[in-house]
Design an enzyme around this catalytic site. Structure first.
Site, PDB file in Angstrom:
ATOM      1  N   ASP A  24       0.852  -1.192   0.000  1.00 48.68           N
ATOM      2  CA  ASP A  24       0.000   0.000   0.000  1.00 48.68           C
ATOM      3  C   ASP A  24       0.885   1.239   0.000  1.00 48.68           C
ATOM      4  O   ASP A  24       1.993   1.216   0.544  1.00 48.68           O
ATOM      5  CB  ASP A  24      -0.906   0.013   1.232  1.00 48.68           C
ATOM      6  CG  ASP A  24      -1.986  -1.052   1.180  1.00 48.68           C
ATOM      7  OD1 ASP A  24      -2.466  -1.358   0.078  1.00 48.68           O
ATOM      8  OD2 ASP A  24      -2.356  -1.561   2.249  1.00 48.68           O
TER       9      ASP A  24
ATOM     10  N   ASP B 230      -6.912  -1.503  -4.704  1.00 51.77           N
ATOM     11  CA  ASP B 230      -7.978  -1.169  -3.761  1.00 51.77           C
ATOM     12  C   ASP B 230      -8.897  -0.100  -4.344  1.00 51.77           C
ATOM     13  O   ASP B 230     -10.123  -0.160  -4.181  1.00 51.77           O
ATOM     14  CB  ASP B 230      -7.394  -0.656  -2.440  1.00 51.77           C
ATOM     15  CG  ASP B 230      -6.520  -1.677  -1.735  1.00 51.77           C
ATOM     16  OD1 ASP B 230      -6.718  -2.889  -1.944  1.00 51.77           O
ATOM     17  OD2 ASP B 230      -5.630  -1.252  -0.973  1.00 51.77           O
TER      18      ASP B 230
END
Length: 169
Positions: A130, A149
């Site tokens: 991330d 995401d």
């Protein structure tokens, strides 16, 4: 004997799976290129301020959304990988079955690309990479996320919009 003319309804002229798998592939490509770039240019936990509300940061998520189950012993890697693979197979089935329903298939293609992008991370690294970090002074930091995401969230929003449109017809 003359043959029956073909019907050209918007639902049957779909082009099959190819365009939808192409969209999923683009999501996977963008996701993996950005993750590789961040992995090569940042150290774990390193943060670069971009604006007053957005940073780039290298973070690892061993769990699911919002780091759900990230502190477990490692079984979650295999569990979420299996869920991602099963979801991808089911989405391909749905894309094939409903290839002519444009918004529904856009939603599924984005979710498919995001799911596979995160499965690739779990298989290669044991965690999801991330790097997008949004924050507000009054609320704090939103959990870091990535392109996969984002595609899943946009796909889910399109899916809801498509359902609302279908119900209102």
């Amino acid at each position: 004997m003359a043959s029956k003319p073909k019907s050209f309804s918007s639902k049957s002229s779909s082009g099959g799976l190819t365009p939808w798998l192409g969209i999923a592939f683009i999501v996977i490509l963008l996701d993996q290129v950005t993750k590789i770039t961040i992995n090569k240019t940042f150290r774990w936990g390193e943060e670069v301020t971009v604006t007053s509300f957005f940073n780039l940061v290298l973070a690892y998520n061993k769990g699911a959304a919002f780091s759900f189950l990230s502190n477990e012993s490692g079984w979650q890697r295999h569990f979420f990988t299996a869920i991602g693979i099963c979801a991808a197979l089911y989405i391909v089935y749905l894309l094939k079955k409903h290839a002519g329903q444009r918004m529904f298939c856009w939603a599924l293609a984005l979710i498919l690309g995001g799911a596979i992008g995160n499965v690739i991370d779990r298989i290669l690294y044991g965690h999801v990479v991330d790097f997008l970090d949004f924050h507000w002074k009054s609320l704090g930091h939103f959990p870091a996320f990535n392109i996969a995401d984002s595609a899943i969230c946009v796909g889910a929003a399109l899916f809801i919009l498509d359902e609302l449109r279908r119900v209102n017809k």
